[in-house]
Design an enzyme around this catalytic site. Structure first.
Site: not given
Length: 156
Positions: A101-105
């Site tokens: 759920g990281q912003t980059s993903l």
């Protein structure tokens, strides 16, 4: 509880475990398997269901899956990419895709929707500072799905 590794793909592990064993360990009954009951009716002939588990980073997605599988939850690292867990229950396979759920993903989440039968959105209700972000991400994700054209010949 007995657990066995089925497949490892590019560093992403996939495991199979028996839901009845998990329920015995956690204290749930077959009647409490509401999600599986609904999916069972929808997928009566195929006997295999793919569920996507999404949410913000550190929401607890991997913890939920590992706890359900009876795995140790003392040491959990952030999910970089995705994990696949397969649960078996009464002849049905429930494939859970736990996606980071990281912003980059997050911009890649929509790519996982193809051939997905259900979505589990995980919210860390203790993280009140990020509840608005969580709501906004879910709304944006659902709007993308509404706007996405269906493949030719498939119902929307």
């Amino acid at each position: 509880m007995q657990q066995r590794e089925v497949i490892t793909r590019g560093g992403f592990a996939s495991h199979t475990t028996s839901v009845s064993n998990v329920c015995g360990a956690v204290g749930c009954t077959a009647a409490e398997m509401g999600l599986l009951t609904i999916l069972k009716k929808v997928k009566q002939k195929e006997r295999e269901v793919r569920v996507l588990m999404l949410g913000l980073d550190n929401a607890g997605k991997t913890t939920v899956v590992k706890k359900f599988n009876g795995e140790d939850i003392d040491l959990i690292s952030p999910t970089l990419g995705f994990n696949i867990k397969t649960l078996e229950y009464r002849g049905f396979k429930l494939n859970i895709w736990d996606v980071g759920g990281q912003t980059s993903l997050r911009s890649y989440w929509r790519n996982y929707f193809e051939q997905t039968d259900g979505l589990i959105w995980v919210v860390d209700s203790a993280d009140r500072m990020r509840l608005r972000d969580c709501k906004a991400e879910l709304q944006a994700l659902l709007q993308q799905e509404v706007r996405r054209p269906a493949a030719p010949g498939l119902p929307r």
